[in-house]
Write an enzyme that holds these catalytic residues in place. Structure first.
Site, PDB file in Angstrom:
ATOM      1  CE  LYS A   1      16.845   4.826  -6.263  1.00  0.00           C
ATOM      2  NZ  LYS A   1      16.063   6.085  -6.536  1.00  0.00           N
TER       3      LYS A   1
ATOM      4  CE1 TYR B   1      16.778   2.791 -11.108  1.00  0.00           C
ATOM      5  CE2 TYR B   1      17.063   5.037 -10.311  1.00  0.00           C
ATOM      6  CZ  TYR B   1      16.293   3.894 -10.419  1.00  0.00           C
ATOM      7  OH  TYR B   1      15.054   3.839  -9.829  1.00  0.00           O
TER       8      TYR B   1
HETATM    9  P1  NDP Z   1       7.764  11.094  -1.926  1.00  0.00           P
HETATM   10  O1  NDP Z   1       8.220  12.342  -1.299  1.00  0.00           O
HETATM   11  O2  NDP Z   1       6.799  11.172  -3.052  1.00  0.00           O
HETATM   12  O3  NDP Z   1       7.098  10.153  -0.823  1.00  0.00           O
HETATM   13  C1  NDP Z   1       7.771   9.816   0.364  1.00  0.00           C
HETATM   14  C2  NDP Z   1       6.742   9.534   1.445  1.00  0.00           C
HETATM   15  O4  NDP Z   1       7.443   9.158   2.609  1.00  0.00           O
HETATM   16  C3  NDP Z   1       5.896  10.730   1.854  1.00  0.00           C
HETATM   17  O5  NDP Z   1       4.768  10.935   1.026  1.00  0.00           O
HETATM   18  C4  NDP Z   1       5.498  10.368   3.258  1.00  0.00           C
HETATM   19  O6  NDP Z   1       4.393   9.473   3.204  1.00  0.00           O
HETATM   20  C5  NDP Z   1       6.685   9.543   3.763  1.00  0.00           C
HETATM   21  N1  NDP Z   1       7.529  10.276   4.705  1.00  0.00           N
HETATM   22  C6  NDP Z   1       7.815   9.894   5.961  1.00  0.00           C
HETATM   23  N2  NDP Z   1       8.607  10.785   6.566  1.00  0.00           N
HETATM   24  C7  NDP Z   1       8.822  11.774   5.695  1.00  0.00           C
HETATM   25  C8  NDP Z   1       9.563  12.983   5.746  1.00  0.00           C
HETATM   26  N3  NDP Z   1      10.241  13.352   6.858  1.00  0.00           N
HETATM   27  N4  NDP Z   1       9.578  13.779   4.663  1.00  0.00           N
HETATM   28  C9  NDP Z   1       8.933  13.429   3.536  1.00  0.00           C
HETATM   29  N5  NDP Z   1       8.211  12.259   3.424  1.00  0.00           N
HETATM   30  C10 NDP Z   1       8.151  11.462   4.503  1.00  0.00           C
HETATM   31  O7  NDP Z   1       9.071  10.300  -2.357  1.00  0.00           O
HETATM   32  P2  NDP Z   1       9.171   9.106  -3.404  1.00  0.00           P
HETATM   33  O8  NDP Z   1       7.989   8.224  -3.260  1.00  0.00           O
HETATM   34  O9  NDP Z   1       9.475   9.639  -4.732  1.00  0.00           O
HETATM   35  O10 NDP Z   1      10.497   8.342  -2.882  1.00  0.00           O
HETATM   36  C11 NDP Z   1      10.491   7.499  -1.749  1.00  0.00           C
HETATM   37  C12 NDP Z   1      11.616   6.450  -1.865  1.00  0.00           C
HETATM   38  O11 NDP Z   1      11.401   5.686  -3.028  1.00  0.00           O
HETATM   39  C13 NDP Z   1      13.020   7.043  -1.995  1.00  0.00           C
HETATM   40  O12 NDP Z   1      13.930   6.233  -1.283  1.00  0.00           O
HETATM   41  C14 NDP Z   1      13.318   6.959  -3.485  1.00  0.00           C
HETATM   42  O13 NDP Z   1      14.694   6.836  -3.777  1.00  0.00           O
HETATM   43  C15 NDP Z   1      12.556   5.688  -3.861  1.00  0.00           C
HETATM   44  N6  NDP Z   1      12.122   5.706  -5.263  1.00  0.00           N
HETATM   45  C16 NDP Z   1      12.397   4.621  -6.043  1.00  0.00           C
HETATM   46  C17 NDP Z   1      12.003   4.583  -7.363  1.00  0.00           C
HETATM   47  C18 NDP Z   1      12.287   3.378  -8.204  1.00  0.00           C
HETATM   48  O14 NDP Z   1      12.043   3.424  -9.402  1.00  0.00           O
HETATM   49  N7  NDP Z   1      12.745   2.282  -7.626  1.00  0.00           N
HETATM   50  C19 NDP Z   1      11.315   5.709  -7.981  1.00  0.00           C
HETATM   51  C20 NDP Z   1      11.013   6.782  -7.058  1.00  0.00           C
HETATM   52  C21 NDP Z   1      11.414   6.773  -5.757  1.00  0.00           C
HETATM   53  P3  NDP Z   1       3.269   9.453   4.351  1.00  0.00           P
HETATM   54  O15 NDP Z   1       2.580  10.791   4.256  1.00  0.00           O
HETATM   55  O16 NDP Z   1       2.418   8.313   3.945  1.00  0.00           O
HETATM   56  O17 NDP Z   1       3.965   9.244   5.651  1.00  0.00           O
END
Ligand code: NDP
Length: 372
Positions: A138, A223
């Site tokens: 989401k 949410y």
């Molecule tokens: P993070 O920043 O921790 O991780 C995102 C990952 O996406 C990065 O580590 C990277 O992984 C990859 N990525 C690819 N392109 C980019 C870019 N241009 N900039 C930054 N990161 C990039 O974010 P979250 O994990 O917190 O959030 C990711 C998604 O998950 C969002 O859509 C958020 O809304 C959702 N979310 C949902 C939750 C829930 O409870 N359902 C809780 C937290 C987040 P890599 O290095 O492997 O490419």
């Protein structure tokens, strides 16, 4: 009778009363020994090995029906790390340039997209075109138009599209929904959803419109929107919204800091909600009917969720949300199971239509009609 047996009986009785699907209890490994599972298993690759990707990967280790078998990342060192941590073979690892080659990999069934919001649409379409089921975090995308394009691509490729709405499988949430459906709260006229936290690092993608698609609303306000819909059990027909910004340096144009919004429902029920990146300890749902109420505090965090109704505290064991979610999503994809609250692309699209309308209402100051 031993206290352990008492506890097990209590859980079982609760499950029967609640009609909690067996997967919920199955996740309680420390409480109920699991029967060996011999049914179909969904083989999943995670795209985006960030904070939430790591949480999902960890939780999937306890899942019976979903197995982590692949990874897609822009960071080679993370792929190496996941290969050794989760036993992922090199041939199931991809980067953002080459993951279309998933179409030639028969060992992966689905890709779980856990990247910044604005990337979801194109990534989901590419995954669908590779013939793999899509599970997307989401918000499903950053506006309704993009959400529809994702739905169309998945339909065209005959793959499923699910959105990571983990609360749709949370036992206390499901019990309140059951009570409301069963008339135990009477005629519901009011819901309040308060969702927020103080966001840190001003350089993170969540504060960049081009990657986040907005600010707090896309991330946390969703949410309250989604909760209003499943708690009231109707689709809103109008929205009003008011935006406030106390820190324009941190929250640039197009990145909302705080939005209050109201949703009107066909029955006359109203939801009053707050979405913010500037207050902590804000995770509360309150549902009120003419015979009873339900309060959840916290209502959407990773848990344990706390909930009480006019009849008292809801006392069910905590389950790891993401483990249950993955078991249930595997059931939906592989066995055609129907969840109590939908998690499909249409469900994600409804929230995006509401977000579009909230942004319009906040900008114009006008009441915006909705047709979902
Ligand atoms: P993070 O920043 O921790 O991780 C995102 C990952 O996406 C990065 O580590 C990277 O992984 C990859 N990525 C690819 N392109 C980019 C870019 N241009 N900039 C930054 N990161 C990039 O974010 P979250 O994990 O917190 O959030 C990711 C998604 O998950 C969002 O859509 C958020 O809304 C959702 N979310 C949902 C939750 C829930 O409870 N359902 C809780 C937290 C987040 P890599 O290095 O492997 O490419």
């Amino acid at each position: 009778m031993s206290s352990r047996r008492n506890f097990l009986q209590k859980i079982t009785a609760s499950a029967i009363a609640l009609q909690i699907p067996d997967f919920v209890l199955g996740a309680q490994e420390e409480v109920i020994p699991q029967e060996p599972y011999e049914g179909p298993v969904l083989r999943v690759a995670i795209m985006g090995l960030g904070s939430y990707g790591n949480r999902v990967a960890g939780a999937m280790q306890a899942s019976q029906k979903a197995k982590l078998v692949g990874a897609i990342s822009g960071t080679p060192s993370k792929l190496k790390d996941w290969q050794s941590k989760y036993g992922i073979p090199e041939k199931n690892c991809y980067n953002y340039e080459n993951f279309d080659a998933l179409k030639n990999n028969p060992d992966i069934d689905a890709v779980y997209i856990i990247t910044p919001n604005a990337l979801h649409k194109d990534q989901a379409i590419r995954v669908a075109n590779a013939g793999k089921h899509v599970i997307c975090e989401k918000p499903m995308s950053i506006n309704a138009k993009d959400g529809q394009a994702m739905i169309d691509a998945c339909k065209k490729n005959n793959v499923k599209l699910l959105v990571g709405y983990r609360m749709h499988f949370e036992p206390k949430t499901l019990e309140i929904i059951r009570m409301r459906k069963n008339g135990e709260l009477g005629k519901v006229l009011f819901f309040q959803g308060l969702c927020g936290f103080i966001i840190g690092d001003p350089t993170q993608w969540r504060l960049k419109k081009e990657l986040a698609g907005g600010g707090a609303m896309m991330d946390i306000g969703i949410y309250a929107i989604n909760g209003a819909r499943y708690m009231i059990g109707e689709e809103p027909i109008w929205v009003t919204a008011q935006e406030t910004k106390t820190n324009p340096e941190k929250f640039k144009p197009g990145v909302d800091e705080t939005i209050q919004f109201q949703l009107g429902f066909p029955s006359g029920a109203v939801a009053s909600c707050l979405s913010t990146y500037s207050l902590n300890n804000l995770d509360r749902f309150f549902l009120n009917g003419d015979k009873g109420f339900a309060e959840m505090l916290p209502s959407t965090g990773y848990g344990p969720i706390k909930a009480r109704t006019n009849k008292g505290e809801l006392d069910y064991p905590h389950v790891t949300h993401q483990t249950v979610q993955m078991d249930e999503m595997a059931g939906i994809i592989l066995e055609g199971k129907k969840p109590i609250v939908p998690v499909d692309g249409e469900e994600g699209l409804k929230d995006l239509k509401i977000i579009d309308a909230i942004f319009l209402a906040a900008k114009t100051g006008k009441k915006v009609p909705l047709k979902l």
